[in-house]
Write a protein that holds these residues in place. Structure first.
Motif, PDB file in Angstrom:
ATOM      1  N   GLY A 232     -41.323 -28.546 -47.436  1.00 24.77           N
ATOM      2  CA  GLY A 232     -42.496 -27.697 -47.587  1.00 24.77           C
ATOM      3  C   GLY A 232     -43.632 -28.202 -46.727  1.00 24.77           C
ATOM      4  O   GLY A 232     -43.648 -29.376 -46.323  1.00 24.77           O
ATOM      5  N   GLU A 288     -42.095 -23.063 -47.111  1.00 22.40           N
ATOM      6  CA  GLU A 288     -40.954 -23.858 -47.562  1.00 22.40           C
ATOM      7  C   GLU A 288     -39.712 -23.364 -46.823  1.00 22.40           C
ATOM      8  O   GLU A 288     -39.511 -22.162 -46.647  1.00 22.40           O
ATOM      9  N   TRP A 317     -45.662 -31.013 -42.770  1.00 27.23           N
ATOM     10  CA  TRP A 317     -44.546 -30.706 -43.665  1.00 27.23           C
ATOM     11  C   TRP A 317     -43.897 -31.981 -44.162  1.00 27.23           C
ATOM     12  O   TRP A 317     -44.012 -33.048 -43.556  1.00 27.23           O
ATOM     13  N   ARG A 324     -43.842 -32.152 -52.209  1.00 29.94           N
ATOM     14  CA  ARG A 324     -43.587 -30.715 -52.150  1.00 29.94           C
ATOM     15  C   ARG A 324     -43.877 -30.054 -53.488  1.00 29.94           C
ATOM     16  O   ARG A 324     -44.476 -28.966 -53.549  1.00 29.94           O
TER      17      ARG A 324
END
Length: 470
Positions: A232, A288, A317, A324
């Motif tokens: 994510g 994601e 990310w 996440r």
């Protein structure tokens, strides 16, 4: 407008009294008429006033549902299904009184067919309960509306959520349902086969009907394999248009993004304060990717190039599950974080959906509307499919305050319809959006009325929802 649409209908006092007596005798303590029980089963996350049922049945089996519906049909008493009460447009209100059937005790996973990637559950199972049950199978159910809603409620409102851009909505993931019809009989709409040309598609008739055509007693769902790798990330943009351009390019290039969520500057301010984040208070995309150890980094790199081309900042990310999960917990808490911006005010959560090419126009014009009228509102959207939500904070203590809120919703829906969109991408119609449905579909609503009369001639199933009978 919502308050006008939520007016109470004519009550069948004699029928209700007779049905209450029969159900109390048949079900004992599982049928409650106390004020607190009734209040709990008219509560929704909406500003529409609560309209209480006269009694609440805690059903435990499909036979309980059949028996209750037969009694209510005989005495022409309304029946309203109740899952978790997380609906947003007054779907569980009882404008004519009657019986609420609570499905919290019908929460069994009836069957899992791992080889076929499907399962059958009772309607009271929540999405989190189902995924906990499935964890050891390597499978999961992907539809995630944010709230821990019941599967029956999700099917009834045709819910979707953050994963819809990859996995579709409830209409794409329900293979079959069993339904108690107006004569108290239970039918099954389909088998488990992944496709069929056998007759009318009754499954999709009941999925999204908001409990107005029958009561769901089981739902057969498609499942997915848990991805080997999930990552994510967050990317900040200088404008809503720049963020939406990045979304469009991502979709057009076929990058298999699992989630791509748009948050405006106000929503980012709320998330930072409520969830302990420290991102820039600018239009932002949460993303994601699902795949393998090899494909997910490639997908993330491809998106980073697109974001840079559209003027976005660095794409940050991570594949770390804790980081996440913190990101998506903040996204799922967007409603509560926005409410915390002005906790003394009431909140109205509404949604529209437009073709993805018009998303930037619709969101930008909505922001101008908010600023022009001096309103406080946050915007968050499922950008991958053109759906966005507005959480409007307003004064519900005065008629003037309510009129301001309803005026904004009216303009928002008119804007979406003018762009060939819809008045609701996933909240449903309920009581709050009946007027807008008429504007959106015109004569098609008359056909809906005919279907309703054919399947529920006495209008006992969740009356006063989706459309006015006359």
């Amino acid at each position: 407008m919502a308050l006008a649409d939520a007016t109470a209908g004519t009550r069948n006092e004699a029928g209700i009294a007779a049905a209450l007596g029969i159900l109390k005798q048949a079900f004992g303590d599982r049928f409650q008429t106390g004020q607190s029980f009734r209040e709990q089963h008219a509560h929704t996350t909406t500003y529409i006033p609560a309209q209480l049922p006269d009694g609440v049945l805690f059903a435990e089996t499909a036979d309980d549902v059949k028996a209750a519906v037969k009694v209510c049909a005989e005495h022409k008493v309304p029946v309203v299904a109740f899952g978790m009460g997380s609906s947003l447009e007054g779907q569980v209100n009882a404008p004519r009184g009657g019986i609420s059937i609570d499905f919290s005790r019908m929460n069994r996973v009836l069957e899992v067919n791992a080889e076929d990637l499907d399962c059958t559950v009772e309607p009271g199972v929540t999405r989190e309960e189902l995924n906990t049950y499935l964890r050891d199978t390597g499978l999961f159910f992907p539809i995630d509306p944010g709230a821990n809603a019941s599967i029956g409620g999700m099917a009834s409102t045709r819910a979707s959520g953050t994963n819809a851009v990859r996995y579709g909505t409830m209409k794409d993931n329900v293979l079959a349902v069993t339904v108690v019809t107006a004569n108290g009989e239970e039918i099954r709409t389909a088998r488990r086969a992944r496709k069929s040309s056998a007759g009318y598609d009754l499954t999709r008739l009941f999925v999204g009907a908001e409990g107005t055509l029958g009561i769901l007693t089981s739902v057969t769902l498609k499942l997915q394999g848990i991805p080997q790798k999930i990552a994510g990330g967050v990317c900040v943009f200088p404008s809503i248009k720049a963020a939406c351009d990045a979304v469009i390019m991502t979709i057009q290039m076929g990058i298999p993004v699992a989630r791509i969520e748009l948050l405006d500057a106000v929503q980012m301010r709320a998330c930072n304060a409520y969830s302990g984040l420290s991102y820039a208070e600018q239009p932002t995309l949460f993303l994601e990717f699902h795949g393998t150890d090899e494909t997910v980094p490639l997908q993330s790199a491809e998106f980073a190039e697109i974001a840079a081309e559209c003027g976005g900042g660095e794409f940050l990310w991570t594949g770390n599950p804790e980081e996440r999960n913190k990101l998506w917990k903040a996204r799922h808490d967007a409603y509560w974080s926005a409410r915390a911006l002005a906790p003394e005010m009431a909140a109205l959560s509404t949604d529209v959906c437009v073709p993805i090419s018009r998303l930037a126009d619709c969101v930008t014009e909505t922001q101008v509307d908010i600023e022009t009228h001096g309103l406080l509102a946050a915007i968050v959207g499922h950008a991958g499919d053109g759906n966005f939500h507005v959480l409007l904070l307003f004064d519900d203590k005065t008629p003037e305050g309510v009129a301001v809120a309803e005026g904004f919703v009216t303009r928002l829906n008119a804007r979406a319809l003018a762009m060939d969109g819809t008045c609701t991408g996933e909240h449903g119609i309920g009581q709050g959006k009946m007027s807008f449905l008429e504007q959106e579909l015109g004569g098609a609503v008359d056909l809906m009325r005919q279907i309703k009369r054919g399947l529920d001639p006495d209008d006992i199933f969740n009356p006063g929802k989706i459309f006015r009978e006359h």
